[in-house]
Each structure stands twice: as C-alpha cells, then as structure tokens.
Write a protein that holds these residues in place. Structure first.
Motif, PDB file in Angstrom:
ATOM      1  N   ASP B 293       0.823  -1.210   0.000  1.00 41.78           N
ATOM      2  CA  ASP B 293       0.000   0.000   0.000  1.00 41.78           C
ATOM      3  C   ASP B 293       0.861   1.265   0.000  1.00 41.78           C
ATOM      4  O   ASP B 293       0.474   2.292  -0.551  1.00 41.78           O
ATOM      5  CB  ASP B 293      -1.007   0.001   1.156  1.00 41.78           C
ATOM      6  N   VAL B 296       2.023   1.693  -3.634  1.00 45.03           N
ATOM      7  CA  VAL B 296       0.914   2.266  -4.393  1.00 45.03           C
ATOM      8  C   VAL B 296       0.813   3.754  -4.071  1.00 45.03           C
ATOM      9  O   VAL B 296       0.640   4.590  -4.957  1.00 45.03           O
ATOM     10  CB  VAL B 296      -0.409   1.539  -4.064  1.00 45.03           C
ATOM     11  N   ILE B 310     -12.403  -5.567  -6.018  1.00 46.75           N
ATOM     12  CA  ILE B 310     -13.049  -6.015  -4.784  1.00 46.75           C
ATOM     13  C   ILE B 310     -14.436  -6.508  -5.178  1.00 46.75           C
ATOM     14  O   ILE B 310     -15.335  -5.717  -5.432  1.00 46.75           O
ATOM     15  CB  ILE B 310     -13.149  -4.857  -3.765  1.00 46.75           C
ATOM     16  N   GLN B 313     -18.105  -5.416  -3.840  1.00 51.13           N
ATOM     17  CA  GLN B 313     -18.519  -4.014  -3.810  1.00 51.13           C
ATOM     18  C   GLN B 313     -18.758  -3.519  -5.236  1.00 51.13           C
ATOM     19  O   GLN B 313     -18.299  -4.116  -6.201  1.00 51.13           O
ATOM     20  CB  GLN B 313     -17.458  -3.183  -3.075  1.00 51.13           C
ATOM     21  N   PHE B 324      -8.363   5.841  -1.680  1.00 46.64           N
ATOM     22  CA  PHE B 324      -8.139   5.847  -0.231  1.00 46.64           C
ATOM     23  C   PHE B 324      -6.856   6.600   0.109  1.00 46.64           C
ATOM     24  O   PHE B 324      -5.813   6.368  -0.488  1.00 46.64           O
ATOM     25  CB  PHE B 324      -8.045   4.413   0.283  1.00 46.64           C
TER      26      PHE B 324
ATOM     27  N   ALA C 167     -13.115  -4.383   2.233  1.00 44.46           N
ATOM     28  CA  ALA C 167     -12.199  -4.792   1.165  1.00 44.46           C
ATOM     29  C   ALA C 167     -11.053  -5.617   1.745  1.00 44.46           C
ATOM     30  O   ALA C 167     -10.670  -6.649   1.191  1.00 44.46           O
ATOM     31  CB  ALA C 167     -11.664  -3.569   0.432  1.00 44.46           C
ATOM     32  N   GLU C 170     -12.236  -9.009   2.575  1.00 44.12           N
ATOM     33  CA  GLU C 170     -12.449  -9.850   1.392  1.00 44.12           C
ATOM     34  C   GLU C 170     -11.127 -10.419   0.889  1.00 44.12           C
ATOM     35  O   GLU C 170     -11.008 -11.610   0.616  1.00 44.12           O
ATOM     36  CB  GLU C 170     -13.123  -9.037   0.290  1.00 44.12           C
ATOM     37  N   ASP C 171     -10.113  -9.575   0.758  1.00 45.46           N
ATOM     38  CA  ASP C 171      -8.833 -10.020   0.211  1.00 45.46           C
ATOM     39  C   ASP C 171      -7.772  -8.970   0.527  1.00 45.46           C
ATOM     40  O   ASP C 171      -7.743  -7.916  -0.100  1.00 45.46           O
ATOM     41  CB  ASP C 171      -8.970 -10.214  -1.304  1.00 45.46           C
ATOM     42  N   ARG C 173      -4.594  -8.835   0.036  1.00 47.17           N
ATOM     43  CA  ARG C 173      -3.607  -8.503  -0.994  1.00 47.17           C
ATOM     44  C   ARG C 173      -4.210  -7.532  -2.006  1.00 47.17           C
ATOM     45  O   ARG C 173      -3.592  -6.534  -2.381  1.00 47.17           O
ATOM     46  CB  ARG C 173      -3.145  -9.781  -1.701  1.00 47.17           C
ATOM     47  N   ARG C 174      -5.436  -7.847  -2.423  1.00 47.25           N
ATOM     48  CA  ARG C 174      -6.087  -6.957  -3.379  1.00 47.25           C
ATOM     49  C   ARG C 174      -6.310  -5.575  -2.785  1.00 47.25           C
ATOM     50  O   ARG C 174      -6.152  -4.561  -3.466  1.00 47.25           O
ATOM     51  CB  ARG C 174      -7.436  -7.542  -3.804  1.00 47.25           C
ATOM     52  N   ALA C 175      -6.693  -5.549  -1.514  1.00 44.14           N
ATOM     53  CA  ALA C 175      -6.905  -4.260  -0.865  1.00 44.14           C
ATOM     54  C   ALA C 175      -5.602  -3.468  -0.860  1.00 44.14           C
ATOM     55  O   ALA C 175      -5.594  -2.264  -1.116  1.00 44.14           O
ATOM     56  CB  ALA C 175      -7.417  -4.473   0.554  1.00 44.14           C
ATOM     57  N   ALA C 176      -4.492  -4.163  -0.576  1.00 39.50           N
ATOM     58  CA  ALA C 176      -3.208  -3.458  -0.494  1.00 39.50           C
ATOM     59  C   ALA C 176      -2.837  -2.868  -1.849  1.00 39.50           C
ATOM     60  O   ALA C 176      -2.399  -1.714  -1.925  1.00 39.50           O
ATOM     61  CB  ALA C 176      -2.110  -4.416  -0.022  1.00 39.50           C
ATOM     62  N   ILE C 177      -3.039  -3.624  -2.945  1.00 40.28           N
ATOM     63  CA  ILE C 177      -2.650  -3.043  -4.229  1.00 40.28           C
ATOM     64  C   ILE C 177      -3.677  -2.025  -4.711  1.00 40.28           C
ATOM     65  O   ILE C 177      -3.418  -1.274  -5.640  1.00 40.28           O
ATOM     66  CB  ILE C 177      -2.371  -4.099  -5.326  1.00 40.28           C
ATOM     67  N   THR C 178      -4.824  -1.972  -4.030  1.00 33.84           N
ATOM     68  CA  THR C 178      -5.762  -0.878  -4.302  1.00 33.84           C
ATOM     69  C   THR C 178      -5.284   0.403  -3.622  1.00 33.84           C
ATOM     70  O   THR C 178      -5.773   1.485  -3.924  1.00 33.84           O
ATOM     71  CB  THR C 178      -7.167  -1.282  -3.805  1.00 33.84           C
ATOM     72  N   ILE C 180      -5.037   0.552  -0.099  1.00 38.16           N
ATOM     73  CA  ILE C 180      -5.604   0.622   1.250  1.00 38.16           C
ATOM     74  C   ILE C 180      -4.559   0.133   2.253  1.00 38.16           C
ATOM     75  O   ILE C 180      -4.002  -0.951   2.076  1.00 38.16           O
ATOM     76  CB  ILE C 180      -6.867  -0.253   1.334  1.00 38.16           C
ATOM     77  N   VAL C 182      -3.462  -1.899   4.861  1.00 40.51           N
ATOM     78  CA  VAL C 182      -4.092  -3.084   5.435  1.00 40.51           C
ATOM     79  C   VAL C 182      -4.004  -3.104   6.957  1.00 40.51           C
ATOM     80  O   VAL C 182      -4.998  -3.329   7.646  1.00 40.51           O
ATOM     81  CB  VAL C 182      -3.454  -4.356   4.836  1.00 40.51           C
TER      82      VAL C 182
END
Lengths: 319, 458, 288
Positions: B293, B296, B310, B313, B324, C167, C170-171, C173-178, C180, C182
């Motif tokens: 994160d 990113v 996700i 959602q 975010f 998020a 749910e996942d 890893r996906r949240a982190a690359i979004t 967010i 973690v």
C-alpha cells in the motif's frame, strides 16, 4: 531407539522404578507434590499428544481429569470393588467418551475444535454440579478406604507410588508411540492434512484415536488425583485449568517430545509450589508465561534450550 | 483405474497404486528426512498403537525393514544429506527429492507429478529427467506430469497434451505437438487472423506510425530501475538477479513463457514478495521493503493477472476505494470518476453493479480504471490480454496506447507477443527468472530464437 | 411477555458480542477467545464511572474508550507479536490474554459482583397493557442494540473506512494493491469489535452485576450465535444471538437454570449437524 523387542516396556518400568525411588526418599510434603507432578505429567502427555503431535487444540482436558476422579470414586462408593477394577473401568470410560468427542468433532479444526471442546467442558461442569449423590454436587465426594491385592490398604504413600510409577512407564511408552508409524502419521496430519491423506493415511481414524488416547491418559491421571487428595473437587476443572494444561504443553515445546511434558509441569507447578511463592498470582503467572513463551520462544523452553545448544555446537564446529 | 471406477477418495487411490507430488514440495517439517519417506509406506505398514508403543518383535522387524528401504530410496533419488537430518533446513531441491522418495515409498504404479521442475536449477532438472526415465524403463511406472518447462517435457515424454485456458488444443507425440499451429499460437500469441509473429514490414510500419506520435515527456530520466533483484515465495527462488530500467514515457514489454517469473517480478516491485536482495528504485528513491500500500501510495499502480477488483462491492465503490488516503473532495472525485467513464465507456453502464458480476473485459477495465484513479506515475500490467475476447483485446490495446500517448510509463508482462510488440518501445525476455535478452520488441519477437526459447529447439 | 423481552435482552448482548467476533474474524481470520474479557472491562469501566457520579455521556464514553484501547492492544499482540504464528498458536494467545485480564480483574476487584444501575434511565419498570411489566433496562438493551446495529450498517455500507475494512476482509492482498493500508484497517476492525463488545458490557452490567468472569459466561453463547452466521454474516450473528437468548430463557423455565449451558451445547451440536457446510465453507476458505 534400541532394537530388542519390548524395549519400551523394560525401559519404562526402569524409569517408573527410579521415579518411585525418588518419591520415597523425599520428605513428606515434597513427596506429595511429587505425586501431584506425576498426575500432571500424565495429563500433559495426553494434551501434548493431541496438540503437539496431532495438532488438535482441545480445551476439554480438565473434563477428563474430572471424569476419572469422579467415576472411579463413584464406583468405589457404590460397587465396593478394589481400585484394581475401578481405575481400569474409569479409564475405559474415558477412552470411550474421548473417542466420541473426537468423532463428533472430526470435521472441525483449529478454533472450531477449541470451541466445541470448550462447550463440552461447560456441559461436563454442569453435570458435575447437578449430579447429586453420584458426584456429590458442589461438595464433591470423599474417597472411601480401599485395598489393593498384595499391597494392602491404599494409603497416600501407595497412591504416590502408583502415580509416579505409572507416569514413568507412560512417558516412555508414549515417547515410543510418537516415533512409531502411528506417531509419524499424526505429525504428518499436523503439518499438512491434505498431503498426509494423499500418502494413504486414514486421517479421521487417527484423529479420533489421538482423542481417545489423550482422554484415557487424562482420565487415568484423574483417578490418581482422587486417591492423592482423598476427595474430588468439583471446582478444579474449569477453563483456567485447561489453560494451565496448555501452558505446560506450550512451555514444553508443543512437539513430539517426552521431556516437554515433564519440563512444563515441573517448571510451572512444582517449583512455585515448593517455594509457595505464587498464591493468588497463579493465574496471572500462567497467563503471562503462556503469552511470553508463545511470542518469544514458540518452540517452548525445551525447544529454546536445544536450539541454543545446536547454535553453540555449530559455533564450535566452525571454530 | 485398471478399468475400475473409483470414488476420488485419496486413501483408496493410494492403496490401489497412485502416487502424486505437489508443485510446492509438501515435506512434513516435524519429521526427519527418513521419517518423511517412511510416511509414504503408511498404507503398507501394520504397526498399530499397541505395537508402536511396546515395540513388539513384529513391530521392530517391520520398522527396520522399511527404514532400510527408505534409506536406499533416499540415496536413489540423489538425496545426499543424512537420513536423520531435520527437514526444515533442507534446500528446495532436496525437499523435492524427499517428496519423490516418499511418493515412491508407497510403491505406486502410476505417478502424478505437479510441476516437478518448478524452482529447480538447470542441472537439477537434468538429473530429475534421468531419474524419471529410469523409473519408467526399469520399474515400469506410468508417469503423468503437468509441466510448463517445455524442453523438459519434449525431451522426456512419450505423449503430450497441450492445454490453453482450460481447453485441450493438441495431443500427440512431442514432435506433433511442437509443430502444432495452435500450440505455437498459445505460446507466442496469435493476434486473431494475423500471423503469430507479425511480418517485419507490418511491425515496422506500425513503429513508424507510433513514432509519429512521439510521447510527450512528463518526467525526465529513469522512472523505475531494478538492480540484481532476487525474490520468490517461501523456499522457492523465482526471480534471479534481474536488472531492468524504465525511462520516462516508455512502454516496456516483459516477455517470457509461462513460469518465467514475469508476474513475480512485477509483484516484487509492489513489495509482495519483498526483494531478498538487489535494489528497487522509483525516481531514484529506494522503495525496496515498503509494503504494497505504501508503494501504491508512492505512485506505482499494478493491474495483476487476476484483475484484483473487490468483488463484493460496486464499480463506484471500487473506484472510491482506489482513492483511499488521497482525501479527494467530492468534486475532485467526481471529475476523476467522469474521466474514467469517458475512457472506459463500458463501465459507465455498470456503475452500480457488483464488481464480481462484471464480465472479464469489464473487470479488466475496472482494474485499470482503479489504478488510474490515483493518477499513478508508473503503470504495471500483468498479462492484460489473457482470457479476454478478441474484440476486447483490441480495445485494450488502443487504451494502453492512449495511456502511453498521455506520457504514462507502462510495463506490460505478456505472453502474447503479437499484442504487445506494436505498442512497446523496448522489451526484455525473461527465462528461468533471469533477463536473458533486451532489445526492440519487434526484433525479439521476430527472432527465431524466441520460438526456440519458448518451445525448445527441435 | 416479560420473559420474552428478557430473552431478547440477553440475546441482544450475545448478538453484540457475536457481531464483534464475526467482524474481527472476517477481517483478521482470528477467533478471539478473550472477547468476553473485552466485555468485562467495559462493564468495570461503566460501573466505576457510574459509581463516581459522572454524567451519562461520560459513563458511556469511558467504556467505549476502553474498548478502543483493548482493540489496539489485541491488534498489537495478534498481528505484530504473533503475526507469523499458526492459527492454533494465535488462539492459545487469545486464551492467555483472557486468563490474564480475568486474573488481573480478580486481584483488583475480587470475585464479588459489583452492582450496577442501568444506564440513563435507572431501575424502573414500565407497565404494558394487561398487567405485565417490563424492566426499562431490557428495553434500553434492545434499543441500544438496534442503534449499534444501524450504526454498523451505516459504517460498512456508506463510509470509505467501512468499505475499506470490508475490502481488507475480502482479500488483503487486493486491498493493499488498491492502495488501502491493510494494517490500519485491521487495527480499526479490532477497535470496532472492541467498542461494540464494551457497549455490550455496559448493557449487561445491571443484569448480572460486574465480576471478573462475567464475559467468560457470555463467550460460549456468542460463539454459537456467530457460528449460526457462519462467522461471515453480521445479520446471521444478530439473529443467532437473539434466537439463542430466547431459547435459553425458555429452556431455563423448562429444565432449570443450571442446564442452560447444556441447552447451549445442544444448540451448537445441532448447528454443526444442521448446516455444517455454511460453517465449514468459511474455514476452508481461510485455510486454503
């Protein structure tokens, strides 16, 4: 491991005799504590077999200790048979109940198993308190005078001798079992149940088996506990006691060893007991030690020491 | 099996002579090497609880016979450690040997191997092939293996089946399969209708066309630089000393066959897995060791192969989540959201749909839109064209070209050379986790060596 | 009627704890065996503040703050200190925290329950039609549960932080690359769980009194309520908790108070037999 047949039986008897010898030379109070240690070693061997070998977290161990204590005493009170009959009967019952509990929770792992066994413990405690004459309700039962063939009346002394001998023998036998075909299968299941099954291991049967053996050991310990204390104590089987048992196992290393189940109770029960230094702080002490060991030495104290030894050895080898 | 139907219950299959290994060797870490192998003989053993605890005469006899056999097997698979060595400290190759020995210990007649050469060094692969040959020829074991190392397969197997996106595309002898158009296309990427590798003139024309729209430079100098990066998962090393550079406004193609380490390389830039050694520089600043994160946040956007939306959602929520930490005002968010809807008209109609209900193409658009919402300074695309319908694949190519024209540096990991070559300015070829070649994408694509490297020399 | 309201009130407490367990499990994959101690700490914070005569806003803010701090503490222990440990080890870790907090409370306050007055409205009954009365506290409990539940729904469906927590659940890893963070979202999830459970502690205090083991006795029913929702569904945990509260209350009348736990265990076994797939689906997803 020596190659000749029945070696564990021979060595186990020797260890048992040495343990009895130690018990007999101790002064009265330490001897009593030593007897209690033997009881705890039996319980911890069983809990470690489940958690450290088969990888199953059960919180029900005190229920089986309680079952052993109460059932054997109830049999003595009602059937007036010698303990040579009451103890095996109780252990058989412990085996069966443990097998049933294992069967019930076959498809559970991790925290779900902890939850169900926690529920089982709660139910046991209710039954214990509501069992009227059978369990003595909230007061417990008083163990009646009893005899053993050849040995005469069972005194505190006899109870300590029996408990220590059994603990010594059981330690060696369980150790041998852990390094046998069945023990390897348990360890394989603990590491990787999917791969274990693909090696042809009957995972459900072995899990149930681990539960049954572990429960039988705890029940056996319970029968000795009743003889040692002369009474059954219905308040001695709470969740806190489960956590104490877990602490012994975790401190001992949660691994297929027989040193761990001795080191755990020795360090956490006997030492504080002899110095009477703990009193009302017992639970804080257990909780803190448990958390500390999980964080700092996840392989337990025994594991940490052997790790240290290995490092020193390899350091010397380098020089 | 043997003409008999079986319930797929592992235990029974083992008892009937089936053995399998795993892609990541599943050694039992609490057991020593020889004990691991002994577990393989579980179904053959007879020692129960009583025998095991008491060590009766029969138990001792069984144990020592099996142990002898296990030690011999360990030696046969080339395991050169002590039989009683702890499994935790074993190297990856040794763990694989251990697993093979364990599987053989059950005396299987049919052996299933899942990616047996993954993570092995070249000499280890050769030794492994020799061993499998001996198993087949001397012991008559039937072997079925799943493998991405094509030269290994062609050198070893009697029959080959090639699969692409869940479908069988060719079956036959190694020679037949290697010659199959469909197989070559699946490896090199047929851009529907066009030849597998675009003819030189066509590519050149494209390049001229592309040069005409010289990308406007947003930032000068190096955007991303990797120096001797080593990384992998668990005990497996996948990327080995990879170095590459991405300049401002460049589109870089990362080529290489399945399993060459392209995805792992991109994931390492993001920080998961972390680079074990080497350096990752973003605009000259080290980002090695930052969590994903944070990377990113620093301005790198990754669209992974699984699209990473996700799924529970909505499309709008996904876009909002992607902002975010940026603390956008409602107006700013709306402006960016509108921009995405113009760029990806397909998404505009699906704003309130759950991301999990989107089609593959829509998901890919959303995944890219999510990354763009943050206004990244570098875009990493992992296999963007995989699994998409031809029309979408073309649309995607146009979108990526447009992003490049806006000056966004992009790294594309692609197997489909035909798709990426026209839009890329430079390419790197990865093999076994190493960068083995660098150059203009068209030169790499047309070079005869590429097909050879993918499919092995005839 | 008052029996039913009483059942719903105790069920509401189970439900709040079950919801906390579910939220924490969804986000972190950890089932917290010390959740009951969060409730106990909330109870003590409330009873002390109420005893000192602080105003009602402070009386409720104190336990909420305690829940927040405990949430952070649990995040630190389970994620930072035990982050790499196996699932079983983390479960044992939460057991250790449980015994520590309980024993600490015992040393400080002894085992004797401290009496607590109901928050805000005091100890009053209100008459319903037909001569039945209902304690106002039971109504407060129900009302508070509705408010907390609505607040959680709002948090998770309307706010960016809530969506980000979902998020991560749910996942990760996906949240982190979004983009967010973690860890921050995991800490926040622990805090939300801590606060909801501390509020449950405030609500339970007047009913049972405040004592070191008060949380431990709620833990098991809350586990079962959470299991009814498959440790996945907040609504399932709510319905499960309320249902269990009602069943238990009527069971007490039927078979006697002591057998409450037996009834609860029977419900657990029934759940496991009735819909094992719902429960195990979650477990399977976590382990593979």
């Amino acid at each position: 491991m020596p190659k000749f047949p029945y070696a564990p039986l021979v060595y186990g008897a020797l260890v048992g005799l040495v343990a009895v010898g130690v018990a007999l030379v101790l002064p009265t109070y330490p001897r009593f504590v030593f007897g209690q240690l033997a009881v705890l070693v039996l319980v911890t061997l069983g809990v470690n077999l489940l958690l450290g070998v088969a990888g199953l977290l059960s919180l029900a161990s005190p229920a089986f200790v309680g079952l052993g204590a109460n059932l054997s005493t109830a049999i003595l009170l009602r059937a007036h048979v010698p303990i040579a009959i009451s103890i095996p009967l109780a252990v058989l019952a412990g085996w069966c109940v443990g097998w049933l509990l294992g069967f019930l929770s076959l498809r559970l792992a991790g925290f779900y198993l902890a939850m169900v066994t926690f529920g089982f413990l709660n139910v046991f405690l209710v039954l214990l308190n509501e069992g009227r004459e059978l369990t003595g309700g909230g007061y417990g039962l008083i163990v009646p005078p009893t005899r053993l063939p050849f040995l005469g009346p069972v005194t505190l002394q006899t109870a300590i001798v029996l408990a220590t001998f059994t603990a010594g023998l059981a330690t060696v036998l369980v150790g041998s079992l852990q390094r046998s075909r069945v023990g390897r299968a348990w360890l394989a299941i603990k590491d990787n149940p999917v791969a274990a099954e693909l090696q042809g291991i009957d995972v459900p049967r072995l899990k149930t088996l681990a539960f049954a053996i572990s429960s039988a050991l705890a029940t056996l310990a319970g029968t000795y506990q009743a003889l040692l204390l002369g009474v059954t104590n219905p308040s001695a089987y709470s969740l806190n006691v489960s956590i104490a048992h877990l602490t012994y196992v975790v401190v001992g290393g949660m691994a297929p060893s027989v040193v761990g189940p001795i080191v755990g109770p020795l360090a956490l029960f006997v030492v504080p007991e002899l110095f009477r230094a703990i009193g009302q702080y017992r639970e804080v002490f257990y909780g803190a030690i448990l958390l500390f060991v999980l964080i700092v030495a996840p392989n337990g104290i025994a594991g940490a020491i052997s790790e240290l030894g290995r490092r020193r050895a390899s350091g010397e080898a380098k020089q | 099996m043997d003409g008999e139907r079986f319930e797929p219950r592992p235990r029974e299959l083992v008892e009937h002579g089936l053995g399998r290994t795993f892609q990541t060797p599943a050694a039992f870490l609490d057991l020593s090497a020889v004990e691991n192998v002994l577990v393989g003989a579980y179904a053959r053993g007879k020692n129960g609880v009583a025998r095991g605890a008491l060590r009766t005469k029969a138990a001792v006899a069984e144990e020592s016979a099996l142990r002898e056999q296990a030690v011999a097997l360990l030696r046969w698979v080339g395991f050169d450690g002590l039989p009683d060595a702890s499994t935790r400290s074993l190297a990856f190759g040794a763990q694989r040997q251990l697993e093979v020995a364990r599987t053989l210990m059950s005396e299987p007649r049919i052996l299933l191997l899942d990616e047996p050469t993954a993570g092995l060094a070249a000499d280890e692969v050769a030794r492994f092939a020799a061993m499998l040959r001996e198993l087949r020829d001397r012991r008559g074991v039937t072997i079925l293996l799943v493998e991405h190392n094509v030269p290994f397969v062609f050198g070893l197997c009697d029959a080959v089946t090639a699969m692409h996106e869940g479908e069988r595309i060719a079956t036959g002898s190694p020679a037949d399969v290697r010659a199959s158009e469909a197989v070559i296309a699946s490896y090199l990427g047929a851009h529907h209708g066009r030849p597998v590798v675009p003819p030189h003139e066509e590519v050149e024309a494209l390049r001229q066309e592309l040069r005409a729209v010289e990308p406007r430079e947003v930032a000068r100098g190096e955007v991303l630089e990797l120096r001797d990066v080593v990384s992998g998962y668990g005990p497996t090393t996948i990327v080995r000393e990879a170095s590459l550079r991405v300049g401002a406004g460049e589109v870089i193609a990362l080529l290489g066959r399945n399993g060459a380490g392209k995805s792992t390389l991109l994931n390492t830039v993001l920080g998961d897995p972390r680079a074990r050694s080497g350096e990752v520089l973003f605009f000259g600043r080290s980002i090695r060791g930052l969590s994903p994160d944070r990377v990113v946040g620093a301005g790198i956007g990754l669209v992974p192969q699984d699209r990473a939306v996700i799924v529970n959602q909505t499309v709008t929520d996904n876009l909002q989540l992607a902002t975010f930490g940026l603390r956008l005002s409602t107006a700013e968010f709306r402006a960016r959201d509108d921009e995405m809807m113009t760029r990806f008209p397909r998404l505009a109609q699906r704003r309130t749909a759950l991301a999990g209900s989107l089609s593959g193409g829509e998901r890919q658009m959303l995944a890219i839109a999510k990354v763009l919402m943050r206004g990244p300074r570098l875009l990493l695309l992992d296999e963007p064209s995989i699994g998409l319908a031809p029309a979408i694949v073309d649309e995607l190519q146009a979108i990526v070209a447009a992003l490049r024209d806006d000056g966004l540096p992009i790294v594309v990991a692609e197997q489909n050379v035909g798709w990426v070559a026209p839009i890329a300015s430079r390419a790197y070829l990865l093999e076994g986790g190493r960068i083995v070649e660098e150059g203009a994408p068209t030169r790499l694509a047309e070079s005869a060596t590429l097909a050879e490297r993918y499919l092995g020399s005839g | 009627m008052s029996l039913l309201v009483g059942g719903i009130a105790i069920g509401a407490v189970y439900a709040l704890v079950a919801i906390s367990l579910t939220l924490i499990f969804r986000a972190t994959g950890i089932v917290n065996f010390a959740q009951g101690e969060m409730l106990m700490v909330g109870g003590y914070a409330y009873v002390i503040l109420a005893g000192s005569g602080a105003n009602p806003a402070v009386q409720i803010a104190g336990p909420i703050a305690a829940g927040l701090v405990l949430g952070l503490l649990f995040f630190f222990v389970t994620r930072v200190l035990l982050g790499r440990a196996a699932e079983i080890t983390v479960v044992i870790g939460t057991l250790a925290i449980s015994i520590l907090l309980q024993a600490a409370a015992r040393l400080k306050f002894t085992d004797n329950p401290m009496r607590a007055v109901p928050w805000l409205f005091g100890e009053r009954d209100i008459a319903l039609g037909g001569g039945t009365t209902v304690s106002i506290n039971a109504l407060t409990v129900v009302l508070a549960t509705v408010v907390v539940f609505a607040a959680l729904q709002w948090l998770f469906s309307r706010t960016l932080y809530g969506k980000a927590m979902r998020a991560v659940a749910e996942d990760a890893r996906r949240a982190a690359i979004t983009g967010i963070p973690v860890n921050a979202m995991l800490a926040l999830s622990w805090c939300v769980g801590g606060v909801v459970t501390a509020v449950a502690g405030v609500l339970l205090s007047p009913v049972t009194g405040v004592f070191p083991a008060m949380g431990a006795s709620v833990l098991f029913p809350a586990f079962i309520a959470a299991a009814l929702g498959g440790f996945e569904s907040v609504v399932g945990a709510l319905v499960g908790g309320l249902g269990l509260g009602i069943v238990q209350t009527y069971a007490v009348v039927g078979v006697g108070g002591a057998f409450r736990d037996v009834v609860t265990f029977a419900v657990l076994v029934a759940v496991l037999i009735w819909r094992p797939q719902g429960i195990f689906a979650t477990v399977a997803r976590r382990t593979h």
